[in-house]
Design a protein around this motif. Structure first.
Motif, PDB file in Angstrom:
ATOM      1  N   TYR A 152     -25.662   9.507  68.991  1.00 45.09           N
ATOM      2  CA  TYR A 152     -25.913   8.228  68.310  1.00 45.09           C
ATOM      3  C   TYR A 152     -24.641   7.705  67.662  1.00 45.09           C
ATOM      4  CZ  TYR A 152     -30.721   9.509  69.063  1.00 45.09           C
ATOM      5  OH  TYR A 152     -31.885   9.870  69.653  1.00 45.09           O
ATOM      6  N   VAL A 153     -23.972   8.570  66.887  1.00 43.71           N
ATOM      7  CA  VAL A 153     -22.759   8.132  66.206  1.00 43.71           C
ATOM      8  C   VAL A 153     -21.685   7.792  67.240  1.00 43.71           C
ATOM      9  CG1 VAL A 153     -21.073   8.710  64.439  1.00 43.71           C
ATOM     10  CG2 VAL A 153     -23.372   9.632  64.286  1.00 43.71           C
ATOM     11  N   THR A 154     -21.556   8.641  68.274  1.00 41.20           N
ATOM     12  CA  THR A 154     -20.519   8.393  69.279  1.00 41.20           C
ATOM     13  C   THR A 154     -20.710   7.048  69.954  1.00 41.20           C
ATOM     14  OG1 THR A 154     -20.378  10.742  69.713  1.00 41.20           O
ATOM     15  CG2 THR A 154     -19.404   9.300  71.346  1.00 41.20           C
ATOM     16  N   SER A 155     -21.963   6.728  70.357  1.00 38.66           N
ATOM     17  CA  SER A 155     -22.114   5.525  71.163  1.00 38.66           C
ATOM     18  C   SER A 155     -21.859   4.269  70.327  1.00 38.66           C
ATOM     19  CB  SER A 155     -23.464   5.498  71.876  1.00 38.66           C
ATOM     20  OG  SER A 155     -24.444   4.989  71.047  1.00 38.66           O
ATOM     21  N   VAL A 156     -22.303   4.264  69.041  1.00 44.50           N
ATOM     22  CA  VAL A 156     -21.996   3.104  68.199  1.00 44.50           C
ATOM     23  C   VAL A 156     -20.484   3.018  67.956  1.00 44.50           C
ATOM     24  CG1 VAL A 156     -22.315   2.038  65.945  1.00 44.50           C
ATOM     25  CG2 VAL A 156     -24.235   3.138  67.063  1.00 44.50           C
ATOM     26  N   THR A 157     -19.859   4.159  67.617  1.00 43.12           N
ATOM     27  CA  THR A 157     -18.425   4.155  67.328  1.00 43.12           C
ATOM     28  C   THR A 157     -17.630   3.678  68.534  1.00 43.12           C
ATOM     29  OG1 THR A 157     -18.881   6.112  66.000  1.00 43.12           O
ATOM     30  CG2 THR A 157     -16.609   5.564  66.320  1.00 43.12           C
ATOM     31  N   ARG A 158     -17.984   4.189  69.711  1.00 41.70           N
ATOM     32  CA  ARG A 158     -17.261   3.782  70.913  1.00 41.70           C
ATOM     33  C   ARG A 158     -17.414   2.276  71.140  1.00 41.70           C
ATOM     34  NH1 ARG A 158     -20.491   5.264  75.621  1.00 41.70           N
ATOM     35  NH2 ARG A 158     -21.408   3.351  74.868  1.00 41.70           N
ATOM     36  N   VAL A 205     -18.472   1.553  62.142  1.00 47.43           N
ATOM     37  CA  VAL A 205     -18.482   3.011  62.145  1.00 47.43           C
ATOM     38  C   VAL A 205     -19.430   3.531  61.064  1.00 47.43           C
ATOM     39  CG1 VAL A 205     -17.086   5.079  61.763  1.00 47.43           C
ATOM     40  CG2 VAL A 205     -16.178   3.203  63.117  1.00 47.43           C
ATOM     41  N   ILE A 206     -19.370   2.922  59.882  1.00 48.73           N
ATOM     42  CA  ILE A 206     -20.284   3.350  58.812  1.00 48.73           C
ATOM     43  C   ILE A 206     -21.730   3.099  59.228  1.00 48.73           C
ATOM     44  CG2 ILE A 206     -20.982   2.953  56.424  1.00 48.73           C
ATOM     45  CD1 ILE A 206     -18.056   2.327  55.813  1.00 48.73           C
ATOM     46  N   GLY A 207     -21.976   1.953  59.850  1.00 52.55           N
ATOM     47  CA  GLY A 207     -23.321   1.671  60.358  1.00 52.55           C
ATOM     48  C   GLY A 207     -23.794   2.754  61.315  1.00 52.55           C
ATOM     49  N   GLY A 208     -22.930   3.144  62.240  1.00 50.44           N
ATOM     50  CA  GLY A 208     -23.273   4.192  63.195  1.00 50.44           C
ATOM     51  C   GLY A 208     -23.558   5.515  62.507  1.00 50.44           C
ATOM     52  N   ILE A 209     -22.748   5.832  61.481  1.00 49.61           N
ATOM     53  CA  ILE A 209     -22.939   7.081  60.739  1.00 49.61           C
ATOM     54  C   ILE A 209     -24.293   7.080  60.033  1.00 49.61           C
ATOM     55  CG2 ILE A 209     -22.122   8.379  58.739  1.00 49.61           C
ATOM     56  CD1 ILE A 209     -19.268   7.623  59.626  1.00 49.61           C
ATOM     57  N   MET A 210     -24.639   5.931  59.427  1.00 53.84           N
ATOM     58  CA  MET A 210     -25.937   5.835  58.742  1.00 53.84           C
ATOM     59  C   MET A 210     -27.086   6.001  59.732  1.00 53.84           C
ATOM     60  SD  MET A 210     -25.278   5.027  55.512  1.00 53.84           S
ATOM     61  CE  MET A 210     -26.053   3.726  54.609  1.00 53.84           C
ATOM     62  N   LEU A 211     -26.894   5.428  60.920  1.00 48.99           N
ATOM     63  CA  LEU A 211     -27.911   5.560  61.962  1.00 48.99           C
ATOM     64  C   LEU A 211     -28.121   7.038  62.299  1.00 48.99           C
ATOM     65  CD1 LEU A 211     -29.170   3.058  63.229  1.00 48.99           C
ATOM     66  CD2 LEU A 211     -27.765   3.452  65.244  1.00 48.99           C
ATOM     67  N   GLY A 212     -27.014   7.752  62.465  1.00 50.33           N
ATOM     68  CA  GLY A 212     -27.085   9.182  62.743  1.00 50.33           C
ATOM     69  C   GLY A 212     -27.732   9.936  61.585  1.00 50.33           C
ATOM     70  N   LEU A 213     -27.373   9.526  60.359  1.00 53.28           N
ATOM     71  CA  LEU A 213     -27.939  10.185  59.179  1.00 53.28           C
ATOM     72  C   LEU A 213     -29.454   9.995  59.146  1.00 53.28           C
ATOM     73  CD1 LEU A 213     -27.470  11.653  56.508  1.00 53.28           C
ATOM     74  CD2 LEU A 213     -27.107   9.456  55.417  1.00 53.28           C
ATOM     75  N   GLY A 214     -29.907   8.789  59.481  1.00 53.67           N
ATOM     76  CA  GLY A 214     -31.351   8.528  59.532  1.00 53.67           C
ATOM     77  C   GLY A 214     -32.043   9.468  60.496  1.00 53.67           C
ATOM     78  N   ARG A 215     -31.400   9.695  61.638  1.00 58.91           N
ATOM     79  CA  ARG A 215     -31.944  10.634  62.623  1.00 58.91           C
ATOM     80  C   ARG A 215     -32.011  12.041  62.052  1.00 58.91           C
ATOM     81  NH1 ARG A 215     -34.421   9.083  67.383  1.00 58.91           N
ATOM     82  NH2 ARG A 215     -33.828   6.922  67.584  1.00 58.91           N
ATOM     83  N   ALA A 216     -30.912  12.461  61.434  1.00 58.32           N
ATOM     84  CA  ALA A 216     -30.825  13.836  60.942  1.00 58.32           C
ATOM     85  C   ALA A 216     -31.874  14.095  59.867  1.00 58.32           C
ATOM     86  CB  ALA A 216     -29.428  14.105  60.394  1.00 58.32           C
ATOM     87  N   LEU A 217     -32.076  13.110  58.981  1.00 51.53           N
ATOM     88  CA  LEU A 217     -33.028  13.304  57.885  1.00 51.53           C
ATOM     89  C   LEU A 217     -34.447  13.497  58.410  1.00 51.53           C
ATOM     90  CD1 LEU A 217     -31.753  10.527  55.473  1.00 51.53           C
ATOM     91  CD2 LEU A 217     -31.715  12.968  55.016  1.00 51.53           C
ATOM     92  N   GLY A 218     -34.798  12.758  59.463  1.00 51.35           N
ATOM     93  CA  GLY A 218     -36.187  12.782  59.926  1.00 51.35           C
ATOM     94  C   GLY A 218     -36.467  13.775  61.023  1.00 51.35           C
ATOM     95  N   GLU A 219     -35.428  14.414  61.556  1.00 53.85           N
ATOM     96  CA  GLU A 219     -35.632  15.317  62.684  1.00 53.85           C
ATOM     97  C   GLU A 219     -36.570  16.464  62.293  1.00 53.85           C
ATOM     98  OE1 GLU A 219     -35.137  15.180  65.802  1.00 53.85           O
ATOM     99  OE2 GLU A 219     -36.132  17.112  65.830  1.00 53.85           O
TER     100      GLU A 219
END
Lengths: 284, 329
Positions: free
Chosen positions: B196-202, B239-253
């Protein structure tokens, strides 16, 4: 003296750059390695268990031999139900956002909410369906499982439908309108046709996502040791069976869990790759 | 718009009748209202989720009040429930996932945009994105049977020995190597947020105007200097947006964590020890919860999780939305 200093700085910068670029290489290689490692493990531990029995026998009692027939049936049935329930609503909502309400307040809010639903923890969806469906009906059922999966299909389809319809050039719509087509014909005959490949991709991705979902099924469809075609009763499904069998102490169960994991992963990857080739053929 | 379409039709079709006009008008109305209701339904569903969770957790909040959030007691027998241990586990595992996941994701994005041969870009991006396609239960079973034994045998003893004499780290990496625990869960999560983070960052890296990068290269910057001084400042919001997106995933996994966290309701000082997370607690105990208060407490945990991820995801979306507006869309 000054030149020496400059050269020293230059070398340090180059060295620093080399080191960091090497790290970027390592990151990419390790990302690929992990993918390879996971797939390799699945093949290594799962292939041995694949036999005709897996597709013809039911899940065994502890310590017995058996297959995954009822779990496979349940997974397919509930995935179908979820897709059938979620797709039409998703397509309609996406159509509204791209065709009728472009940039109005409703579209802006729905898009925002939809993006949140898209990444909301699936276990929360499970809790919601438990409270709304299971508690009201008084028992776990495949209907509830399908409803939970539909809620996961929905945002994916909304998102891709809207995106794909927005890619259709307005010139096409205007051309059709100028020929006298009413709005509903423009949408159904022109826009849907132009965006079809992308929309099918969206549905495939949604199915792929739902196929492996476990958390929302844990307390909606529950599990069933036996073959059941009754949608109104608890139904076995691959993800929950894998969860239960993998954590059990019985080697036969663990072996079946690995086989089930391999089956699910292959299905999901096939759907993903299929969706990708479909959309990339279209875009070229 | 309806009117315009129906007025236009008589001029083009020869056999137009009043009936056909009425039919078209009817279909227009049907499609318009059907799509509109579907859009509103999506809205209502989210509202429904929130209302249902509040309703379901009412009993727990009424019984324990604020205590629910701060108490670390979780005892189904005496019916004393507090969310602190679960919240701690969720935050700790996500933090570990982010600490490992962010640099690796940005590294992969740099590799894909700056270093990778053009012909390999697409296949490698696809492979990384396939990591997002693998179901979370597969990560769980892999983590439990492959990663955890490996960590237990090779990595954790090393960590314990290495940091034994360092003041803070010795507590953080203390205790017997269980294999499963908070660190293992964090590691699995870091792999799961990677795509998730990679694809937004890229994607945001690719929006940097080439002329900016070329000017920097022309001045003699190294690749790293271009990335750190041009690309990253230019794409910071994304990049921060992508990181938050990843964080949202991690919290709910849920499932992957449930397999490897160890499911112990306590707040360990060592990250090698077992713990629990909000989602793992719900997944493990919900079907066993018999009393209303127990169920309600679990739903309350779900509500907490939803509120936390909602805030994180909303921030991520707003950041990315602002970026889109800046791009002049």
């Amino acid at each position: 003296m000054a030149q020496n200093l400059n050269m020293a700085i230059y070398h340090r910068r180059r060295l620093f750059n080399k080191a960091l670029m090497a790290l970027a290489w390592t990151a990419a290689v390790s990302g690929l390695a992990i993918l390879g490692l996971i797939l390799g493990t699945l093949l290594f531990r799962g292939v041995g268990g694949v036999s005709l029995d897996v597709f013809t026998q039911m899940t065994p009692p502890p310590g017995g031999e058996g297959g995954l027939l009822n779990a496979i049936y349940g997974s397919v049935a509930m995935t179908l139900l979820g897709t059938v329930l979620g797709t039409p609503v998703g397509v309609l909502a996406g159509t509204y956002m791209a065709e009728y309400g472009r940039n109005n307040w409703l579209t802006t809010i729905v898009r925002f909410i939809n993006d949140i639903l898209l990444s909301a923890p699936s276990i929360v969806i499970g809790l919601f369906v438990y409270e709304v469906v299971v508690k009201q009906m008084g028992h776990f059922s495949a209907w509830a499982g399908g409803a939970a999966l539909a809620l996961i299909v929905l945002p994916v389809v909304v998102r891709t439908t809207e995106d794909m319809l927005l890619l259709v050039p307005d010139g096409l719509r205007e051309a059709a309108s100028s020929l006298g087509s009413p709005r509903w014909l423009v949408i159904s005959q022109v826009c849907y046709r132009a965006a079809r490949a992308g929309m099918v991709t969206g549905v495939l991705l949604a199915v792929a996502r739902v196929t492996g979902e476990t958390a929302p099924l844990l307390f909606t469809a529950l599990n069933n040791q036996f073959m059941s075609m009754d949608m109104n009763a608890p139904m076995a499904n691959l993800p929950v069976v894998i969860f239960q069998f993998a954590l059990s102490p019985y080697p036969e169960w663990q072996k079946l869990a690995w086989t089930g994991a391999l089956l699910i992963t292959l299905t999901v990857l096939a759907l993903n790759i299929g969706a990708r080739t479909l959309s990339s053929n279209k875009s070229q | 718009m309806n009117q315009a379409a129906s007025v236009a039709s008589p001029t083009t079709t020869n056999s137009v009748t009043a009936g056909a006009l009425r039919r078209h008008a009817l279909w227009d109305t049907i499609l318009r209202s059907a799509t509109r209701s579907a859009a509103i339904l999506v809205l209502l569903l989210l509202g429904g989720v929130i209302v249902t969770l509040i309703d379901g957790s009412w009993l727990a909040f009424k019984t324990f009040g604020f205590e629910f959030l701060v108490s670390d007691k979780w005892n189904p027998v005496t019916e004393k429930f507090g969310a602190r241990a679960a919240i701690f586990g969720t935050v700790a595992t996500s933090l570990i996932a982010m600490v490992i996941g962010i640099p690796v994701s940005i590294g992969i994005a740099i590799f894909l945009t700056e270093l990778c041969p053009r012909s390999l870009r697409r296949p490698i991006s696809t492979a990384i994105e396939l990591l997002a396609g693998i179901p979370s239960i597969i990560y769980g079973i892999w983590g439990l049977f492959v990663l955890a034994p490996f960590l237990q045998a090779h990595v954790q003893p090393l960590l314990i020995d290495t940091f034994a004499d360092v003041p803070v780290l010795s507590t953080l990496f203390s205790g017997p190597p269980y294999g499963i625990g908070i660190l293992t869960a964090g590691l699995i999560l870091s792999v799961m947020v990677l795509p998730y983070v990679t694809s937004v960052t890229r994607d945001v890296f690719e929006t940097v105007p080439p002329v900016l990068k070329e000017s920097a290269y022309g001045l003699g910057c190294t690749t790293w200097e271009v990335v750190s001084k041009i690309v990253l400042p230019f794409t910071r919001t994304g990049v921060i947006g992508g990181i938050m997106l990843g964080l949202g995933r991690a919290l709910g996994e849920t499932m992957a964590v449930t397999f490897v966290i160890g499911n112990a309701h306590r707040i360990p000082t060592s990250i090698l020890a077992p713990g629990t997370t909000i989602s793992a607690t719900i997944a493990n105990e919900f079907t066993e919860a018999e009393s209303d208060l127990y169920t309600s407490s679990l739903v309350a945990l779900g509500l907490l999780l939803f509120v936390i991820t909602f805030i994180v995801l909303a921030c991520a979306r707003l950041l990315l939305l602002r970026l889109q507006k800046q791009a002049g869309k």
